[in-house]
Design a protein around this motif. Structure first.
Motif, PDB file in Angstrom:
ATOM      1  N   PRO A  84     -57.093 -38.080 -16.855  1.00  0.00           N
ATOM      2  CA  PRO A  84     -57.250 -37.921 -15.537  1.00  0.00           C
ATOM      3  C   PRO A  84     -56.983 -38.928 -14.467  1.00  0.00           C
ATOM      4  CG  PRO A  84     -59.285 -37.341 -16.697  1.00  0.00           C
ATOM      5  CD  PRO A  84     -59.344 -37.641 -17.922  1.00  0.00           C
ATOM      6  N   CYS A 123     -58.850 -39.914 -23.018  1.00  0.00           N
ATOM      7  CA  CYS A 123     -59.967 -41.032 -22.841  1.00  0.00           C
ATOM      8  C   CYS A 123     -60.901 -41.464 -23.505  1.00  0.00           C
ATOM      9  CB  CYS A 123     -59.877 -40.060 -21.568  1.00  0.00           C
ATOM     10  SG  CYS A 123     -61.330 -40.952 -20.619  1.00  0.00           S
ATOM     11  N   GLY A 125     -62.403 -43.501 -21.750  1.00  0.00           N
ATOM     12  CA  GLY A 125     -63.471 -44.237 -21.088  1.00  0.00           C
ATOM     13  C   GLY A 125     -63.145 -45.820 -21.349  1.00  0.00           C
ATOM     14  N   ALA A 126     -61.992 -46.239 -20.521  1.00  0.00           N
ATOM     15  CA  ALA A 126     -61.701 -47.830 -20.660  1.00  0.00           C
ATOM     16  C   ALA A 126     -60.857 -47.037 -19.101  1.00  0.00           C
ATOM     17  CB  ALA A 126     -60.808 -48.523 -21.377  1.00  0.00           C
ATOM     18  N   GLU A 128     -60.657 -47.990 -16.000  1.00  0.00           N
ATOM     19  CA  GLU A 128     -60.669 -49.019 -14.957  1.00  0.00           C
ATOM     20  C   GLU A 128     -58.889 -50.157 -14.848  1.00  0.00           C
ATOM     21  OE1 GLU A 128     -62.314 -49.418 -17.466  1.00  0.00           O
ATOM     22  OE2 GLU A 128     -62.866 -50.696 -18.537  1.00  0.00           O
ATOM     23  N   ILE A 129     -58.557 -49.602 -16.522  1.00  0.00           N
ATOM     24  CA  ILE A 129     -56.976 -50.144 -17.162  1.00  0.00           C
ATOM     25  C   ILE A 129     -56.307 -49.112 -16.847  1.00  0.00           C
ATOM     26  CG2 ILE A 129     -58.269 -52.323 -18.183  1.00  0.00           C
ATOM     27  CD1 ILE A 129     -57.241 -50.822 -20.526  1.00  0.00           C
ATOM     28  N   PHE A 145     -54.703 -52.406 -26.806  1.00  0.00           N
ATOM     29  CA  PHE A 145     -54.731 -51.853 -25.312  1.00  0.00           C
ATOM     30  C   PHE A 145     -53.641 -52.460 -25.298  1.00  0.00           C
ATOM     31  CE2 PHE A 145     -58.105 -52.263 -27.782  1.00  0.00           C
ATOM     32  CZ  PHE A 145     -58.926 -51.465 -28.545  1.00  0.00           C
TER      33      PHE A 145
ATOM     34  N   GLN B  36     -65.893 -50.532 -25.906  1.00  0.00           N
ATOM     35  CA  GLN B  36     -64.652 -49.921 -26.244  1.00  0.00           C
ATOM     36  C   GLN B  36     -63.827 -50.609 -24.695  1.00  0.00           C
ATOM     37  OE1 GLN B  36     -63.663 -48.192 -28.852  1.00  0.00           O
ATOM     38  NE2 GLN B  36     -61.768 -49.262 -27.535  1.00  0.00           N
ATOM     39  N   SER B  37     -64.517 -50.017 -23.755  1.00  0.00           N
ATOM     40  CA  SER B  37     -64.347 -50.729 -22.424  1.00  0.00           C
ATOM     41  C   SER B  37     -63.704 -52.256 -22.562  1.00  0.00           C
ATOM     42  CB  SER B  37     -65.122 -50.346 -21.691  1.00  0.00           C
ATOM     43  OG  SER B  37     -64.451 -51.540 -20.184  1.00  0.00           O
ATOM     44  N   ILE B  39     -63.729 -54.445 -25.140  1.00  0.00           N
ATOM     45  CA  ILE B  39     -62.629 -54.406 -25.729  1.00  0.00           C
ATOM     46  C   ILE B  39     -60.815 -54.487 -25.148  1.00  0.00           C
ATOM     47  CG2 ILE B  39     -61.598 -54.515 -28.417  1.00  0.00           C
ATOM     48  CD1 ILE B  39     -63.955 -53.618 -29.127  1.00  0.00           C
ATOM     49  N   SER B  40     -61.154 -53.103 -24.146  1.00  0.00           N
ATOM     50  CA  SER B  40     -59.408 -52.767 -23.795  1.00  0.00           C
ATOM     51  C   SER B  40     -59.173 -54.046 -23.197  1.00  0.00           C
ATOM     52  CB  SER B  40     -60.108 -51.473 -23.260  1.00  0.00           C
ATOM     53  OG  SER B  40     -60.243 -50.187 -24.176  1.00  0.00           O
ATOM     54  N   ASN B  41     -59.911 -54.562 -21.669  1.00  0.00           N
ATOM     55  CA  ASN B  41     -60.223 -55.421 -21.440  1.00  0.00           C
ATOM     56  C   ASN B  41     -59.915 -57.106 -21.624  1.00  0.00           C
ATOM     57  OD1 ASN B  41     -59.976 -54.399 -18.352  1.00  0.00           O
ATOM     58  ND2 ASN B  41     -61.819 -53.317 -19.726  1.00  0.00           N
ATOM     59  N   GLN B  72     -67.969 -51.718 -15.165  1.00  0.00           N
ATOM     60  CA  GLN B  72     -65.898 -51.908 -16.161  1.00  0.00           C
ATOM     61  C   GLN B  72     -65.181 -52.732 -15.221  1.00  0.00           C
ATOM     62  OE1 GLN B  72     -67.447 -48.440 -18.806  1.00  0.00           O
ATOM     63  NE2 GLN B  72     -65.644 -48.462 -18.053  1.00  0.00           N
ATOM     64  N   HIS B  75     -64.584 -56.314 -16.206  1.00  0.00           N
ATOM     65  CA  HIS B  75     -64.206 -56.509 -17.326  1.00  0.00           C
ATOM     66  C   HIS B  75     -63.207 -56.837 -17.493  1.00  0.00           C
ATOM     67  CE1 HIS B  75     -67.356 -53.521 -19.781  1.00  0.00           C
ATOM     68  NE2 HIS B  75     -67.637 -54.090 -18.620  1.00  0.00           N
ATOM     69  N   GLY B 227     -62.253 -38.410 -19.170  1.00  0.00           N
ATOM     70  CA  GLY B 227     -62.830 -39.491 -18.307  1.00  0.00           C
ATOM     71  C   GLY B 227     -65.203 -39.065 -17.827  1.00  0.00           C
ATOM     72  N   TRP B 229     -67.362 -40.942 -20.448  1.00  0.00           N
ATOM     73  CA  TRP B 229     -68.037 -41.616 -21.103  1.00  0.00           C
ATOM     74  C   TRP B 229     -69.270 -41.943 -21.749  1.00  0.00           C
ATOM     75  CZ3 TRP B 229     -64.734 -42.832 -17.421  1.00  0.00           C
ATOM     76  CH2 TRP B 229     -65.219 -44.264 -16.403  1.00  0.00           C
ATOM     77  N   ARG B 232     -70.335 -42.485 -25.296  1.00  0.00           N
ATOM     78  CA  ARG B 232     -70.223 -43.579 -25.990  1.00  0.00           C
ATOM     79  C   ARG B 232     -71.200 -44.235 -25.697  1.00  0.00           C
ATOM     80  NH1 ARG B 232     -67.613 -48.033 -24.181  1.00  0.00           N
ATOM     81  NH2 ARG B 232     -65.966 -47.262 -22.229  1.00  0.00           N
ATOM     82  N   ASP B 264     -63.006 -38.783 -32.895  1.00  0.00           N
ATOM     83  CA  ASP B 264     -62.463 -40.194 -34.260  1.00  0.00           C
ATOM     84  C   ASP B 264     -61.831 -41.133 -32.793  1.00  0.00           C
ATOM     85  OD1 ASP B 264     -61.522 -41.451 -36.272  1.00  0.00           O
ATOM     86  OD2 ASP B 264     -59.347 -40.792 -36.003  1.00  0.00           O
ATOM     87  N   GLU B 265     -62.230 -41.166 -31.317  1.00  0.00           N
ATOM     88  CA  GLU B 265     -61.536 -42.623 -30.016  1.00  0.00           C
ATOM     89  C   GLU B 265     -62.628 -43.376 -30.607  1.00  0.00           C
ATOM     90  OE1 GLU B 265     -61.765 -38.596 -30.465  1.00  0.00           O
ATOM     91  OE2 GLU B 265     -59.642 -37.707 -29.895  1.00  0.00           O
ATOM     92  N   TYR B 266     -63.803 -42.507 -31.193  1.00  0.00           N
ATOM     93  CA  TYR B 266     -64.495 -44.295 -30.677  1.00  0.00           C
ATOM     94  C   TYR B 266     -64.886 -44.989 -31.837  1.00  0.00           C
ATOM     95  CZ  TYR B 266     -66.582 -41.210 -26.122  1.00  0.00           C
ATOM     96  OH  TYR B 266     -65.915 -40.733 -25.190  1.00  0.00           O
ATOM     97  N   SER B 383     -64.631 -42.507 -12.108  1.00  0.00           N
ATOM     98  CA  SER B 383     -63.925 -43.360 -13.278  1.00  0.00           C
ATOM     99  C   SER B 383     -62.217 -42.104 -11.461  1.00  0.00           C
ATOM    100  CB  SER B 383     -63.032 -42.922 -14.028  1.00  0.00           C
ATOM    101  OG  SER B 383     -62.583 -41.393 -13.951  1.00  0.00           O
ATOM    102  N   THR B 389     -64.862 -48.349 -10.902  1.00  0.00           N
ATOM    103  CA  THR B 389     -64.613 -47.560 -12.155  1.00  0.00           C
ATOM    104  C   THR B 389     -66.014 -48.646 -13.064  1.00  0.00           C
ATOM    105  OG1 THR B 389     -62.631 -47.071 -12.567  1.00  0.00           O
ATOM    106  CG2 THR B 389     -63.004 -46.374 -14.366  1.00  0.00           C
TER     107      THR B 389
END
Ligand SMILES: Cc1cc2nc3c(=O)[nH]c(=O)nc-3n(C[C@H](O)[C@H](O)[C@H](O)COP(=O)(O)O)c2cc1C
Lengths: 177, 631
Positions: A84, A123, A125-126, A128-129, A145, B36-37, B39-41, B72, B75, B227, B229, B232, B264-266, B383, B389
């Motif tokens: 979302p 999703c 849960g990151a 913010e990006i 990512f 996970q957040s 790392i994505s950053n 986050q 981050h 939306g 987490w 996690r 699996d997404e985690y 979010s 966020t």
């Protein structure tokens, strides 16, 4: 008994640790896909033998889940986040732009030359990006990512991959102002 | 009988020593937040850069790891812990900031002043406590998150040194009966955090009383709501908190084995949970001989594979049992037939995570937080179109308006338009409800809405609410297991209708049809089907004017395909040629200096307005005489 092919023996070794009636099916399928990139017919037969199931049961379960595939993966997969927060930031436009750029009709789909695939992401849960995608390469088990996208950035990224560019080059294109 | 508490004290002594050395290190230590957040950053790149700088300079600094603190939007973050035990949080720390951080840590205090966010613990002149940051204004005290920033999530020693596993050692030492354990949870008012809100102690009683020796304790770590987490954060941030909750659950339900069904997404959560299980087994906390009592509890992580309905407990149990993960009718309930067809108990991650806290501090302590109807605290993830966020842990009952304030309000000077709690089976609540809503399940009921698992998304007036409704319609359609025609067929029709309305082709009978589909889908077997029409129903209830406008081909947010078009507003602007070049469908017509856009070809992806804002514009489609077909 069909002759044990080399491929079969390899799959057998991959799933050797798994047991029947032990809740091991998902793990066995993950393990095979991790090594081979997808679940071949042969692999599902071997898993079935190993776990005391019918191949139809293995295929029935595998086809239930979004993550298992039955054909080799594209060289690079773009995993488009369907969440979302991304959608509020034009995630839908990014999806349509990626489909058009790669000449695909739907998710999941691969370009004809097998270079780039577009797959569905959930999703994690990151947000913010947002909006974001993941770039995944099965051959190297690499995941990158790519966040703070917009449609134009996504198109440049996908064009680079489509035209044979590296993951690095495509990320650079995505982040170019 | 060997005393479990004695075993615990032995573990505790060495854990204390290890933790003390980590808290007050001999030389400064830089801990990079790895989750996970972050790392994505780019946290792994930041970490590599920091280590490179330290090696190049041969500086006296060490490196470690923490979980992000909740903020986050800044981050990747890092923490510096100084020999006096003070810890300062910094962010966002990019590769280019590595030298400043290493300098700040190793004697040039001030080098990274601009990146300081606050102190996590201890004091540093001129640096405020992070607890004073407005984002944490609603967190009186962290309970579930008490170890974040103060431990390495991969260290069993750190968890133990902060009182972890003491409550379970007491319980396994038979200082408390199974019944007292369950009653304490009920007295605390602990209810399921996965959505259904059922009293945890009561549910445990069902499995405790179930026949046979083979009982399975199952953790629902599928967290499929986009939306959300919350789970996690627990698993990546404090994996032993979940393990301890399950360990106490094993005692309270007489279970000797259990599963954590983890999406699996985690991947990092999977890795940390598996490592935590190994470490706890090696320490004699899990496995064959828990705290030397001879009792056993074996835990395994089952990795999901991207199926939302496997979050439904019956789908989850089928998935664990080598079957397609299709939900089924209840009864039989899990306590009668669960994993591998044996009696089982399913709870959400956060439900279990509360258990060690209640076991350690008692039900009165637990009830200090929250409301009369809903005690305790809950982790929420926020979010969408907000400035900040992240996640926080708040007592039930805090005002949603204050939450939005803590999140910095709506970004880009926009206005709040829609509130989306509870994921795809959750709701769409109008901005006008903001002042009346508090974070407590009952507060959402007057809006035919559901608070859900903890994810809340705020949408601005830049996006039509139908965009979200369509997203969820497609989601529930694709994730329908297919068993009930009402659900898989009904949701297909619903998605088609919403798309038609968005494209400006709405029909007069679409609304009654949507309402009929809604009533029909509610006859589906499981809650996936039953709840799937809710978000579109909410649109018709709370956003009716917006729906009506879309039917007329109007859209104040300028985000619907059917109500808008793209137009070259400044043909001589040189950026227009960039727009022409980026267009993925060659929708531009004419020659340079005289371009136009063919609306029939345009896919409304916005790439042109991304590269040439102002020169190309999205605007309301001029009203065209339009027939509304009857059917
Ligand atoms: C389609 C669907 C998806 C669900 N997804 C989750 C989930 O991801 N996590 C969860 O804990 N519960 C989920 N639930 C609720 C579970 O069925 C179940 O109520 C819950 O795991 C019980 O744990 P609790 O009592 O601790 O809340 C879902 C339910 C449905 C119908």
């Amino acid at each position: 008994m069909p002759l044990e092919t080399e491929a079969r023996a390899q799959i057998r070794a991959i799933v050797a640790e798994f047991r029947p009636e032990h809740g091991d099916l998902l793990a066995a399928m993950h393990q095979v896909q991790h090594h081979l990139g997808y679940l071949s017919r042969e692999a599902m037969e071997v898993i079935a033998e190993q776990l005391g199931l019918f191949p139809a049961e293995v295929y029935g379960a595998a086809s239930f889940y979004e993550e298992f595939r039955f054909t080799p993966p594209a060289q690079t997969n773009i995993r488009w986040c369907s969440g979302p927060a991304c959608r509020l930031k034009n995630g839908g436009g990014i999806r349509d732009a990626l489909l058009a750029t790669l000449g695909l009709h739907d998710i999941p789909g691969d370009t004809e030359d097998g270079r780039v695939g577009l797959i569905l992401g959930q999703c994690n849960g990151a947000c913010e990006i947002a909006p974001m995608v993941w770039l995944e390469q099965h051959s190297t088990h690499r995941v990158e990512f790519v966040g703070n996208l917009n449609a134009a950035r996504a198109i440049r990224m996908a064009r680079t991959l489509r035209d044979g560019g590296t993951i690095e080059a495509s990320i650079e294109e995505a982040h170019r102002a | 009988m060997p005393d479990a508490l004695e075993r615990y004290e032995a573990l505790r002594a060495s854990a204390n020593a290890a933790y003390a050395a980590w808290r007050s290190p001999e030389r400064p230590r830089i801990d990079v937040a790895i989750d996970q957040s972050s790392i994505s950053n780019g946290a792994l790149r930041t970490k590599a850069a920091l280590e490179r700088v330290a090696t190049e300079r041969n500086t006296a600094v060490d490196f470690g790891r923490v979980h992000g603190y909740g903020m986050q939007w800044v981050h990747p973050t890092v923490q510096i812990t100084f020999p006096d035990g003070a810890t300062v949080l910094y962010g966002p720390v990019r590769e280019a900031d590595a030298a400043a951080i290493v300098d700040e840590a190793t004697g040039r205090w001030g080098a990274a002043a601009a990146l300081r966010l606050g102190t996590i613990t201890g004091e540093r002149a001129g640096v405020p406590s992070i607890r004073q940051h407005p984002f944490f204004a609603l967190e009186p005290e962290r309970r579930l998150l008490k170890n974040l920033g103060l431990t390495d999530p991969e260290s069993l020693d750190h968890y133990i040194a902060r009182d972890g596993y003491r409550a379970s050692a007491r319980i396994f030492g038979r200082h408390l009966s199974e019944e007292i354990v369950r009653n304490t949870l009920n007295e605390a008012g602990l209810t399921g955090r996965g959505g259904a809100n059922f009293p945890a102690g009561t549910k445990w009683g069902f499995l405790f009383g179930a026949p046979g020796e083979e009982h399975y304790l199952v953790c629902n770590a599928d967290e499929g709501d986009p939306g959300a987490w919350v789970n996690r954060v627990v698993m990546e941030g404090d994996p032993h908190l979940l393990l301890e909750g399950m360990l106490i659950g094993a005692y309270g339900t007489k279970s000797k084995a259990g599963f954590i069904y983890l999406r699996d997404e985690y991947p990092l959560a999977i890795a940390r949970m598996e490592a935590a299980i190994r470490d706890a087994e090696a320490a004699g906390i899990l496995g064959d001989d828990i705290f030397g009592t001879g009792m056993e509890f074996h835990l395994r992580v089952i990795r999901g594979a991207g199926a939302y309905v496997c979050g439904d407990e019956t789908g989850l149990l089928a998935s664990i049992s080598d079957e397609r993960g299709m939900p089924r009718v209840k009864p039989p309930f899990p306590a009668a037939r669960g994993a591998l067809n044996k009696p089982s108990n399913v709870n959400n991650v956060e439900t279990y995570a509360n258990v060690p806290l209640i076991a350690a501090h008692g039900s009165d302590w637990y009830r200090e937080m929250g409301t009369k109807a809903q005690s305790g605290t809950k982790i929420f993830s926020f979010s969408g179109d907000i400035v900040r966020t992240g996640f926080m842990e708040v007592p039930f009952g805090v005002s949603l308006a204050k939450v939005l304030e803590a999140c910095g309000g709506i970004a880009d000077g926009r206005k709040l338009h829609a509130i989306q709690p509870g994921g795809p089976l959750g709701s769409l609540v109008p901005a006008s409800a903001l002042d009346k809503l508090v974070l407590e399940p009952a507060s959402f009921l007057p809006y035919d809405a559901m608070l859900g698992g903890g994810g809340i998304v705020f949408g601005s007036d830049r996006t039509n609410v139908l965009v979200l409704a369509e997203m969820f319609a497609q989601f529930v359609e694709e994730e329908s297991c297919g068993r009930c025609t009402t659900c898989h067929g009904g949701n297909q029709r619903k998605t088609e209708i919403i798309r038609r309305v968005m494209d400006g082709d709405g029909r007069r009978d679409d609304e009654p049809n949507l309402m009929m589909i809604d009533r029909t889908i509610q006859f589906s077997n499981c809650a996936h089907g039953q709840l799937s029409p809710k978000s579109m129903r909410n649109v018709l209830q709370h956003f009716h004017a917006e729906y009506e406008a879309a039917m007329r081909g109007e859209d104040a947010t300028l985000s619907l395909r059917g109500a808008t078009r793209f137009r070259v507003a400044q043909p001589r602007d040189p950026r227009v040629e960039e727009a022409v070049a980026i267009c993925p469908v060659a929708a531009f017509r004419g020659t340079p200096g005289a371009r136009s856009i063919d609306d029939a070809t345009c896919i409304h992806c916005q790439a042109c307005t991304d590269v040439a804002p102002g020169a190309v514009v999205r605007e309301a489609k001029p009203a065209a005489p339009r027939m509304v077909p009857i059917g």
